[in-house]
Design a protein around this motif. Structure first.
Motif, PDB file in Angstrom:
ATOM      1  N   LYS A  42      34.935 -23.798  -7.899  1.00 17.54           N
ATOM      2  CA  LYS A  42      34.031 -24.365  -8.642  1.00 17.54           C
ATOM      3  C   LYS A  42      33.940 -25.904  -8.331  1.00 17.54           C
ATOM      4  CE  LYS A  42      31.592 -24.666 -12.733  1.00 17.54           C
ATOM      5  NZ  LYS A  42      29.989 -24.369 -12.845  1.00 17.54           N
ATOM      6  N   ILE A  43      32.759 -26.579  -8.405  1.00 17.45           N
ATOM      7  CA  ILE A  43      32.668 -27.879  -8.134  1.00 17.45           C
ATOM      8  C   ILE A  43      32.491 -28.732  -9.230  1.00 17.45           C
ATOM      9  CG2 ILE A  43      31.380 -29.946  -7.016  1.00 17.45           C
ATOM     10  CD1 ILE A  43      30.909 -27.829  -4.757  1.00 17.45           C
ATOM     11  N   LYS A  44      33.242 -29.605  -9.879  1.00 20.19           N
ATOM     12  CA  LYS A  44      33.323 -30.587 -11.060  1.00 20.19           C
ATOM     13  C   LYS A  44      33.125 -31.855 -10.654  1.00 20.19           C
ATOM     14  CE  LYS A  44      34.340 -29.281 -14.732  1.00 20.19           C
ATOM     15  NZ  LYS A  44      33.254 -28.824 -15.720  1.00 20.19           N
ATOM     16  N   THR A  86      34.975 -28.955   2.102  1.00 23.97           N
ATOM     17  CA  THR A  86      34.537 -28.254   3.182  1.00 23.97           C
ATOM     18  C   THR A  86      32.942 -28.543   3.428  1.00 23.97           C
ATOM     19  OG1 THR A  86      34.033 -26.239   1.986  1.00 23.97           O
ATOM     20  CG2 THR A  86      36.418 -26.598   2.937  1.00 23.97           C
ATOM     21  N   PHE A  87      32.597 -28.194   4.579  1.00 24.27           N
ATOM     22  CA  PHE A  87      31.065 -28.096   4.897  1.00 24.27           C
ATOM     23  C   PHE A  87      30.222 -27.168   3.820  1.00 24.27           C
ATOM     24  CE2 PHE A  87      32.882 -30.165   8.822  1.00 24.27           C
ATOM     25  CZ  PHE A  87      31.730 -31.370   9.102  1.00 24.27           C
ATOM     26  N   ASP A  88      31.066 -26.155   3.797  1.00 27.34           N
ATOM     27  CA  ASP A  88      30.158 -25.485   2.750  1.00 27.34           C
ATOM     28  C   ASP A  88      29.707 -25.856   1.380  1.00 27.34           C
ATOM     29  OD1 ASP A  88      29.767 -23.518   4.561  1.00 27.34           O
ATOM     30  OD2 ASP A  88      31.229 -22.162   4.039  1.00 27.34           O
ATOM     31  N   ASN A  89      31.116 -26.494   0.851  1.00 25.04           N
ATOM     32  CA  ASN A  89      30.913 -26.919  -0.309  1.00 25.04           C
ATOM     33  C   ASN A  89      30.324 -28.235  -0.403  1.00 25.04           C
ATOM     34  OD1 ASN A  89      32.386 -25.037  -1.698  1.00 25.04           O
ATOM     35  ND2 ASN A  89      34.434 -25.926  -1.330  1.00 25.04           N
ATOM     36  N   VAL A  90      30.333 -29.028   0.624  1.00 19.30           N
ATOM     37  CA  VAL A  90      29.294 -30.149   0.517  1.00 19.30           C
ATOM     38  C   VAL A  90      27.859 -29.842   0.467  1.00 19.30           C
ATOM     39  CG1 VAL A  90      28.418 -32.164   1.991  1.00 19.30           C
ATOM     40  CG2 VAL A  90      31.094 -31.929   1.575  1.00 19.30           C
ATOM     41  N   ALA A 124      25.504 -28.477 -12.900  1.00 17.38           N
ATOM     42  CA  ALA A 124      24.972 -27.007 -13.229  1.00 17.38           C
ATOM     43  C   ALA A 124      23.934 -26.601 -12.129  1.00 17.38           C
ATOM     44  CB  ALA A 124      24.161 -27.177 -14.739  1.00 17.38           C
ATOM     45  N   SER A 125      23.550 -27.351 -11.325  1.00 21.61           N
ATOM     46  CA  SER A 125      22.581 -26.891 -10.264  1.00 21.61           C
ATOM     47  C   SER A 125      23.338 -26.381  -9.033  1.00 21.61           C
ATOM     48  CB  SER A 125      21.537 -28.132  -9.984  1.00 21.61           C
ATOM     49  OG  SER A 125      20.601 -28.293 -11.302  1.00 21.61           O
ATOM     50  N   ILE A 126      24.418 -26.760  -8.785  1.00 24.03           N
ATOM     51  CA  ILE A 126      25.303 -26.383  -7.418  1.00 24.03           C
ATOM     52  C   ILE A 126      25.321 -24.892  -7.583  1.00 24.03           C
ATOM     53  CG2 ILE A 126      27.573 -26.588  -6.341  1.00 24.03           C
ATOM     54  CD1 ILE A 126      27.932 -29.332  -7.706  1.00 24.03           C
ATOM     55  N   PRO A 127      24.685 -24.060  -6.520  1.00 25.89           N
ATOM     56  CA  PRO A 127      24.765 -22.755  -6.357  1.00 25.89           C
ATOM     57  C   PRO A 127      26.324 -22.276  -6.156  1.00 25.89           C
ATOM     58  CG  PRO A 127      23.998 -23.705  -4.465  1.00 25.89           C
ATOM     59  CD  PRO A 127      24.236 -24.703  -5.413  1.00 25.89           C
ATOM     60  N   ASP A 128      26.480 -21.139  -6.582  1.00 23.24           N
ATOM     61  CA  ASP A 128      27.923 -20.204  -6.352  1.00 23.24           C
ATOM     62  C   ASP A 128      27.759 -19.734  -4.878  1.00 23.24           C
ATOM     63  OD1 ASP A 128      28.848 -21.113  -8.733  1.00 23.24           O
ATOM     64  OD2 ASP A 128      27.994 -19.544  -9.596  1.00 23.24           O
ATOM     65  N   ASP A 129      26.629 -19.373  -4.457  1.00 22.98           N
ATOM     66  CA  ASP A 129      26.583 -18.694  -3.071  1.00 22.98           C
ATOM     67  C   ASP A 129      25.779 -19.410  -1.996  1.00 22.98           C
ATOM     68  OD1 ASP A 129      25.831 -16.654  -1.210  1.00 22.98           O
ATOM     69  OD2 ASP A 129      26.014 -15.224  -2.686  1.00 22.98           O
ATOM     70  N   LEU A 130      26.321 -19.396  -0.871  1.00 19.71           N
ATOM     71  CA  LEU A 130      25.692 -20.244   0.070  1.00 19.71           C
ATOM     72  C   LEU A 130      24.442 -19.832   0.550  1.00 19.71           C
ATOM     73  CD1 LEU A 130      28.618 -20.777   2.422  1.00 19.71           C
ATOM     74  CD2 LEU A 130      27.547 -22.616   1.560  1.00 19.71           C
ATOM     75  N   LYS A 131      23.972 -18.453   0.079  1.00 17.84           N
ATOM     76  CA  LYS A 131      22.788 -17.892   0.689  1.00 17.84           C
ATOM     77  C   LYS A 131      21.678 -18.589  -0.370  1.00 17.84           C
ATOM     78  CE  LYS A 131      22.554 -14.065  -2.456  1.00 17.84           C
ATOM     79  NZ  LYS A 131      21.727 -14.496  -3.663  1.00 17.84           N
TER      80      LYS A 131
END
Length: 475
Positions: A3-5, A20-24, A132-139
């Motif tokens: 969860k990114i805050k 990480t690159f995925d979270n960025v 709130a717009s940050i997706p939980d899934d990389l897809k």
């Protein structure tokens, strides 16, 4: 999924742990979704970065995601100071910016800063929408291959430095020639960061000599705990000032949005005094008038200057997400915060460590005085000295539980001075009988509790800070 805050200025994390690159990429998708929701589809966004580990690669990853969301990207050619990135938003008429930087954080960290179309911080409501717009899934992250986006003209490398330098002189912010001709010896500590090379470039061609240290890329930031322009991080620079018989020490933090000052004797001038000096310079030496915006953790000398020069002073929560919107609203002359970040009218509503350093030099040149003499003039103007310090303490557990401890303790005195008022706009600020204050506040980016204090009594500073730690339940 992690969860990114978002904190006061965006998101910061530990490289390879949560940063990480995925979270960025997830962060970039959240920003892109927000930009599209406010009608910015097809518009340009500035993306820049600092000199931390892999920052340029994280920036390229952001550019791919923005391009995948039908936004166009101007990507800086090299590591670029935050104020220069902010000005590029105006110069390129861009919709906003993403800056890969952890500013003054430890070397283990990196960050994701966001800016709006003014080049300034996005307000708290906007930050909540991005988060709130940050997706939980990389897809759910859209990307376009970097090379394909470059070939299509959707990612364009550009030089941000030249337009910024032209802006400084063209728009009347500073006349560099008198500083070049003054024959000063200026020590500059760039803290291994983005400020490297800037003062030598700006002040070349005259009698003034610029000596830089810590001006190479080194993401481990040797000789300091972190690239934050306070002691003990700057002790090497202070010693070099004396060794080189320099007239002043200018310090820029990791992304060059903050400025620290050392005097001609190698003594640090704390950030609150620097803020008051810069406001005094604009009001007295340049004869300008306009509102002053300050955070709760900034000096009462600004309130005194406001009274003396008949200009309004606005107090906000801590962070430029509060300062920048207030500056824009009031067309403020100057805005700033305790951490050494100062912004100026005519520039973008963003901290600018380069312009702040130039203003300090201009103050010296126009008055013919050294930093110690300028401080004496300031204190004479505001009716005496103000003393400040801060202590940071790591903490664990629930911040809300600790906040309850603070409220339950409800001190009547601090360091022997009577508490006259409690303000809870951002943290817990206890006003003191001498006109000073003590503030307890939780960092928005790290698990750290900060206790700040300013008082007219030098001998009471440490006592007030220690009492503040006790109020917060920290022994």
């Amino acid at each position: 999924m992690f969860k990114i805050k978002f904190g006061t200025d965006g998101w910061r994390g530990v490289i390879a742990e949560d940063y990480t690159f995925d979270n960025v990429r997830r962060c970039a998708q959240g920003f892109a979704t927000y930009m599209l929701s406010v009608g910015k589809k097809g518009q340009w966004v500035i993306v820049g970065h600092d000199k931390r580990f892999s920052s340029e690669h994280f920036a390229a990853a952001v550019a791919e995601v923005l391009a995948g969301n039908e936004l166009k990207v101007y990507l800086t050619e090299e590591a670029t100071p935050t104020p220069v990135i902010a000005y590029a938003v105006l110069d390129k008429k861009a919709a906003g910016a993403v800056n890969i930087t952890a500013s003054h954080n430890p070397p283990t960290d990196n960050g994701f800063k966001v800016r709006n179309d003014t080049g300034g911080a996005i307000d708290p409501e906007g930050l909540k929408l991005i988060e709130a717009s940050i997706p939980d899934d990389l897809k759910d992250v859209k990307r376009k291959d970097y090379k394909e986006a470059v070939a299509a003209g959707e990612i364009v490398k550009f030089d941000a430095a030249t337009p910024y330098i032209e802006h400084l002189t063209r728009d009347g912010l500073i006349d560099l020639q008198p500083i070049k001709d003054a024959g000063l010896t200026v020590m500059v500590d760039t803290m291994w960061g983005n400020g490297a090379g800037w003062f030598p470039r700006l002040l070349a061609g005259g009698k003034t000599k610029v000596i830089e240290i810590h001006n190479e890329r080194n993401p481990s930031f040797p000789e300091m705990k972190r690239p934050e322009p306070i002691q003990p991080n700057i002790d090497v620079g202070l010693k070099a000032t004396v060794d080189n018989k320099a007239d002043v020490l200018l310090i820029t933090d990791g992304d060059a949005d903050r400025c620290g000052i050392g005097d001609e004797n190698g003594e640090f001038i704390n950030q609150l005094r620097v803020y008051a000096l810069l406001a005094y310079y604009l009001l007295e030496v340049r004869g300008e008038r306009g509102d002053i915006v300050k955070t709760l953790s900034t000096t009462g000398m600004l309130n005194k200057l406001g009274e003396l020069y008949n200009v309004p002073v606005h107090e906000t929560g801590v962070g430029f997400k509060f300062v920048a919107p207030k500056m824009t609203e009031t067309n403020a002359l100057i805005g700033g915060e305790e951490s050494g970040g100062y912004a100026f009218r005519g520039n973008v509503p963003e901290r600018d460590g380069i312009l702040a350093g130039l203003y300090m030099l201009d103050f010296m040149v126009k008055t013919g005085k050294k930093p110690t003499e300028l401080l004496k003039d300031l204190f004479a103007k505001v009716g005496g000295e103000y003393f400040y310090d801060r202590v940071d303490s790591p903490f664990s557990g629930d911040p809300d539980a600790r906040k309850k401890i603070i409220m339950d303790n409800n001190p009547k005195t601090l360091g022997g001075l009577k508490v006259t008022e409690l303000i809870t706009v951002d943290g817990f600020q206890f006003k003191l009988e001498d006109g000073g204050w003590m503030l307890i506040r939780f960092s928005g980016t790290e698990p750290i509790l900060r206790v700040y204090c300013e008082t007219r009594h030098k001998d009471k500073v440490q006592g007030i800070l220690q009492d503040g730690l006790k109020v917060a339940g920290i022994k």
